[in-house]
Every structure is written in C-alpha cells, then in structure tokens.
Design a protein around this motif. Structure first.
Motif, PDB file in Angstrom:
ATOM      1  N   PRO A  49     -13.854 -10.434  -8.040  1.00 54.04           N
ATOM      2  CA  PRO A  49     -12.446 -10.417  -8.455  1.00 54.04           C
ATOM      3  C   PRO A  49     -11.806  -9.026  -8.433  1.00 54.04           C
ATOM      4  O   PRO A  49     -12.482  -7.997  -8.559  1.00 54.04           O
ATOM      5  N   ASP A  50     -10.495  -9.058  -8.259  1.00 55.89           N
ATOM      6  CA  ASP A  50      -9.637  -7.898  -8.475  1.00 55.89           C
ATOM      7  C   ASP A  50     -10.111  -6.655  -7.725  1.00 55.89           C
ATOM      8  O   ASP A  50     -10.296  -5.587  -8.298  1.00 55.89           O
ATOM      9  N   LEU A  51     -10.299  -6.785  -6.418  1.00 57.44           N
ATOM     10  CA  LEU A  51     -10.830  -5.690  -5.599  1.00 57.44           C
ATOM     11  C   LEU A  51      -9.788  -4.644  -5.229  1.00 57.44           C
ATOM     12  O   LEU A  51     -10.148  -3.538  -4.812  1.00 57.44           O
ATOM     13  N   ALA A  52      -8.507  -4.981  -5.324  1.00 60.09           N
ATOM     14  CA  ALA A  52      -7.460  -4.028  -4.948  1.00 60.09           C
ATOM     15  C   ALA A  52      -6.192  -4.345  -5.720  1.00 60.09           C
ATOM     16  O   ALA A  52      -5.941  -5.493  -6.080  1.00 60.09           O
ATOM     17  N   ARG A  53      -5.391  -3.308  -5.946  1.00 61.60           N
ATOM     18  CA  ARG A  53      -4.108  -3.479  -6.621  1.00 61.60           C
ATOM     19  C   ARG A  53      -3.019  -3.656  -5.564  1.00 61.60           C
ATOM     20  O   ARG A  53      -2.658  -2.721  -4.868  1.00 61.60           O
ATOM     21  N   VAL A  54      -2.535  -4.885  -5.420  1.00 64.27           N
ATOM     22  CA  VAL A  54      -1.457  -5.178  -4.482  1.00 64.27           C
ATOM     23  C   VAL A  54      -0.150  -4.816  -5.173  1.00 64.27           C
ATOM     24  O   VAL A  54       0.165  -5.343  -6.234  1.00 64.27           O
ATOM     25  N   ASP A  55       0.594  -3.892  -4.576  1.00 65.29           N
ATOM     26  CA  ASP A  55       1.796  -3.320  -5.184  1.00 65.29           C
ATOM     27  C   ASP A  55       2.954  -3.509  -4.208  1.00 65.29           C
ATOM     28  O   ASP A  55       3.133  -2.711  -3.293  1.00 65.29           O
ATOM     29  N   VAL A  56       3.721  -4.604  -4.373  1.00 69.98           N
ATOM     30  CA  VAL A  56       4.771  -4.918  -3.400  1.00 69.98           C
ATOM     31  C   VAL A  56       6.123  -5.256  -4.026  1.00 69.98           C
ATOM     32  O   VAL A  56       7.075  -5.550  -3.315  1.00 69.98           O
ATOM     33  N   ALA A  57       6.246  -5.230  -5.336  1.00 70.77           N
ATOM     34  CA  ALA A  57       7.443  -5.745  -6.006  1.00 70.77           C
ATOM     35  C   ALA A  57       8.649  -4.823  -5.931  1.00 70.77           C
ATOM     36  O   ALA A  57       9.770  -5.252  -6.204  1.00 70.77           O
ATOM     37  N   SER A  58       8.482  -3.559  -5.576  1.00 71.00           N
ATOM     38  CA  SER A  58       9.589  -2.615  -5.537  1.00 71.00           C
ATOM     39  C   SER A  58      10.710  -3.098  -4.615  1.00 71.00           C
ATOM     40  O   SER A  58      10.454  -3.583  -3.510  1.00 71.00           O
ATOM     41  N   GLY A  59      11.948  -2.975  -5.081  1.00 68.96           N
ATOM     42  CA  GLY A  59      13.108  -3.293  -4.247  1.00 68.96           C
ATOM     43  C   GLY A  59      13.136  -4.702  -3.707  1.00 68.96           C
ATOM     44  O   GLY A  59      13.431  -4.908  -2.536  1.00 68.96           O
ATOM     45  N   ASP A  60      12.834  -5.688  -4.528  1.00 68.35           N
ATOM     46  CA  ASP A  60      12.837  -7.093  -4.117  1.00 68.35           C
ATOM     47  C   ASP A  60      11.819  -7.404  -3.025  1.00 68.35           C
ATOM     48  O   ASP A  60      12.035  -8.293  -2.200  1.00 68.35           O
ATOM     49  N   GLY A  61      10.717  -6.695  -3.010  1.00 67.57           N
ATOM     50  CA  GLY A  61       9.670  -6.949  -2.027  1.00 67.57           C
ATOM     51  C   GLY A  61       8.889  -8.199  -2.359  1.00 67.57           C
ATOM     52  O   GLY A  61       8.930  -8.716  -3.475  1.00 67.57           O
ATOM     53  N   ARG A  62       8.176  -8.679  -1.375  1.00 64.93           N
ATOM     54  CA  ARG A  62       7.314  -9.839  -1.545  1.00 64.93           C
ATOM     55  C   ARG A  62       6.025  -9.579  -0.773  1.00 64.93           C
ATOM     56  O   ARG A  62       5.982  -8.761   0.147  1.00 64.93           O
ATOM     57  N   THR A  63       4.964 -10.276  -1.139  1.00 63.14           N
ATOM     58  CA  THR A  63       3.680 -10.128  -0.466  1.00 63.14           C
ATOM     59  C   THR A  63       3.724 -10.838   0.881  1.00 63.14           C
ATOM     60  O   THR A  63       4.181 -11.978   0.980  1.00 63.14           O
ATOM     61  N   ALA A  64       3.231 -10.147   1.904  1.00 63.85           N
ATOM     62  CA  ALA A  64       3.128 -10.728   3.242  1.00 63.85           C
ATOM     63  C   ALA A  64       1.699 -10.526   3.741  1.00 63.85           C
ATOM     64  O   ALA A  64       1.050  -9.538   3.414  1.00 63.85           O
ATOM     65  N   ILE A  65       1.222 -11.484   4.524  1.00 70.75           N
ATOM     66  CA  ILE A  65      -0.080 -11.375   5.169  1.00 70.75           C
ATOM     67  C   ILE A  65       0.152 -11.456   6.668  1.00 70.75           C
ATOM     68  O   ILE A  65       0.799 -12.382   7.156  1.00 70.75           O
ATOM     69  N   SER A  66      -0.364 -10.458   7.385  1.00 69.48           N
ATOM     70  CA  SER A  66      -0.220 -10.398   8.834  1.00 69.48           C
ATOM     71  C   SER A  66      -1.601 -10.210   9.446  1.00 69.48           C
ATOM     72  O   SER A  66      -2.571  -9.917   8.754  1.00 69.48           O
ATOM     73  N   ARG A  67      -1.663 -10.360  10.742  1.00 72.09           N
ATOM     74  CA  ARG A  67      -2.888 -10.059  11.488  1.00 72.09           C
ATOM     75  C   ARG A  67      -2.577  -8.906  12.424  1.00 72.09           C
ATOM     76  O   ARG A  67      -1.540  -8.897  13.071  1.00 72.09           O
ATOM     77  N   VAL A  68      -3.475  -7.919  12.475  1.00 71.59           N
ATOM     78  CA  VAL A  68      -3.297  -6.726  13.291  1.00 71.59           C
ATOM     79  C   VAL A  68      -4.485  -6.623  14.241  1.00 71.59           C
ATOM     80  O   VAL A  68      -5.634  -6.769  13.809  1.00 71.59           O
ATOM     81  N   ALA A  69      -4.221  -6.397  15.515  1.00 73.58           N
ATOM     82  CA  ALA A  69      -5.279  -6.219  16.512  1.00 73.58           C
ATOM     83  C   ALA A  69      -5.226  -4.790  17.033  1.00 73.58           C
ATOM     84  O   ALA A  69      -4.152  -4.287  17.379  1.00 73.58           O
ATOM     85  N   CYS A  70      -6.382  -4.110  17.059  1.00 73.12           N
ATOM     86  CA  CYS A  70      -6.468  -2.721  17.512  1.00 73.12           C
ATOM     87  C   CYS A  70      -7.467  -2.605  18.656  1.00 73.12           C
ATOM     88  O   CYS A  70      -8.514  -3.247  18.630  1.00 73.12           O
ATOM     89  N   VAL A  71      -7.142  -1.769  19.621  1.00 68.68           N
ATOM     90  CA  VAL A  71      -8.066  -1.495  20.716  1.00 68.68           C
ATOM     91  C   VAL A  71      -8.982  -0.345  20.301  1.00 68.68           C
ATOM     92  O   VAL A  71      -8.592   0.507  19.498  1.00 68.68           O
ATOM     93  N   PRO A  72     -10.203  -0.318  20.812  1.00 68.59           N
ATOM     94  CA  PRO A  72     -11.134   0.751  20.425  1.00 68.59           C
ATOM     95  C   PRO A  72     -10.731   2.085  21.034  1.00 68.59           C
ATOM     96  O   PRO A  72     -10.103   2.131  22.099  1.00 68.59           O
ATOM     97  N   GLU A  73     -11.098   3.147  20.328  1.00 64.36           N
ATOM     98  CA  GLU A  73     -10.833   4.500  20.797  1.00 64.36           C
ATOM     99  C   GLU A  73     -12.144   5.276  20.806  1.00 64.36           C
ATOM    100  O   GLU A  73     -12.974   5.120  19.911  1.00 64.36           O
ATOM    101  N   ALA A  74     -12.323   6.118  21.825  1.00 57.94           N
ATOM    102  CA  ALA A  74     -13.527   6.944  21.922  1.00 57.94           C
ATOM    103  C   ALA A  74     -13.383   8.141  20.992  1.00 57.94           C
ATOM    104  O   ALA A  74     -12.283   8.637  20.765  1.00 57.94           O
ATOM    105  N   THR A  75     -14.511   8.584  20.436  1.00 55.36           N
ATOM    106  CA  THR A  75     -14.489   9.752  19.567  1.00 55.36           C
ATOM    107  C   THR A  75     -14.880  10.982  20.378  1.00 55.36           C
ATOM    108  O   THR A  75     -15.640  10.866  21.341  1.00 55.36           O
ATOM    109  N   PRO A  76     -14.362  12.156  20.017  1.00 54.29           N
ATOM    110  CA  PRO A  76     -13.410  12.364  18.928  1.00 54.29           C
ATOM    111  C   PRO A  76     -12.032  11.788  19.275  1.00 54.29           C
ATOM    112  O   PRO A  76     -11.625  11.794  20.422  1.00 54.29           O
TER     113      PRO A  76
END
Length: 180
Positions: A49-76
């Motif tokens: 339980p309670d692993l993170a503090r979701v903080d979205v209420a400022s300025g009439d905000g609401r919680t949203a869930i999205s999916r993000v896809a990232c391509v790999p990058e070589a290091t450095p």
C-alpha cells in the motif's frame, strides 16, 4: 530493437547509481513491491500500500493514466533538456521489465550541472517525481520500454522545459554496462 548511436563527447559525465528509496527521497518516491504488504483476494494476492504520493489536485487538476513508449538509447546518453511539472506529481511504472535511467535535480530554479543526479532503475522499479522536481525525459536502456504514467491532467501549464546548455552525458557503472 537496438540502441541508437550518438555523439558521446561531453564536458561532464554523470555515473548513474542504483535507484533506492533513500537516495531518491529528495526527488520523489520509488515504486516497488518491497516492504510491508497486506493479503487480499482471499489470500491469493498481496497489496503493497501507499507506495507514492499522487499530487494532482492543484488548479482543478485530475488524475490521468497514460501509456508512454520509449526507444532505447546507447550509453553514455547525452542529456538534452530538463523539465518539471509545477502543478502535480508524475509517476512512471515500467510494464515490460526493462531497466532505464532517471536523471533528476531539486525543485526550484533551473538546475546547473552540479545539481543533476542520475539513477539506474531495474525493470521492477517505478518512480514518482514530486511536484516541481526537475527531470530529464525517460531514458530506456537495452530495449524499447513502455511505462504506465500517472500524472495531472487539467487546466494550466504543467510543464516547464529548459535546455541543458552544457554538454552533459550519463553513463552506467562499468558493472552495469550492457543488458542485465
């Protein structure tokens, strides 16, 4: 998918350290299935339980869930910009077990090179940036990486971006180069 090639010359190189709740605490929360849990579903599952503090209420905000896809990058990886979200927190939870790099700096004025910190996250660790914490866009390693993103939606400008003026790159410790 293979990593992209890049210009690896940099004036400053950061070495990413393993992500841990203690080291990341000034910037946000580490989301992982460790620590106390509660049995649920007639003992067939467990809730951490309670692993993170979701903080979205400022300025009439609401919680949203999205999916993000990232391509790999070589290091450095050459860092490009830092961004922050002044109206809410932003969480990323990997869905495919891929490791990634997190680069952060404290909330406040745009960060200089000395304020940047880099972490390497395992594929079973998510992160939650606290409101106003500066961070680089997600950096996938090894393979493409998909994340569930929990963030603020609603009115107002919730994204400030600044380009990184110096040539700064982030690398992995020698023991973590290549696929884990």
């Amino acid at each position: 998918m293979s990593a992209q090639s890049h210009d690896d010359t940099a004036a400053l190189t950061l070495t990413a350290v393993p992500l841990s709740p203690e080291a990341f605490a000034p910037f946000g929360d580490v989301i992982e299935s460790q620590g106390p849990s509660n049995p649920i579903n007639q003992g067939k599952g467990w809730r951490y339980p309670d692993l993170a503090r979701v903080d979205v209420a400022s300025g009439d905000g609401r919680t949203a869930i999205s999916r993000v896809a990232c391509v790999p990058e070589a290091t450095p990886v050459r860092l490009r910009l830092m961004e922050r979200h002044p109206l809410g927190s932003q969480a990323f939870i990997p869905v495919d077990g891929q490791r990634y790099i997190v680069v952060v700096a404290p909330a406040g004025e745009p960060p200089g090179p000395d304020a940047l910190r880099a972490f390497v996250a395992s594929g079973d660790q998510g992160i939650n940036y606290h409101r106003g914490v500066w961070h680089h866009p997600m950096i996938a390693l090894d393979n493409a990486c998909d994340f569930l993103e929990v963030h603020r939606a609603g009115p107002g400008n919730n994204c400030d971006e600044v380009e990184i003026g110096a040539r700064i790159a982030v690398r992995l410790p020698d023991s973590q180069e290549g696929p884990l």
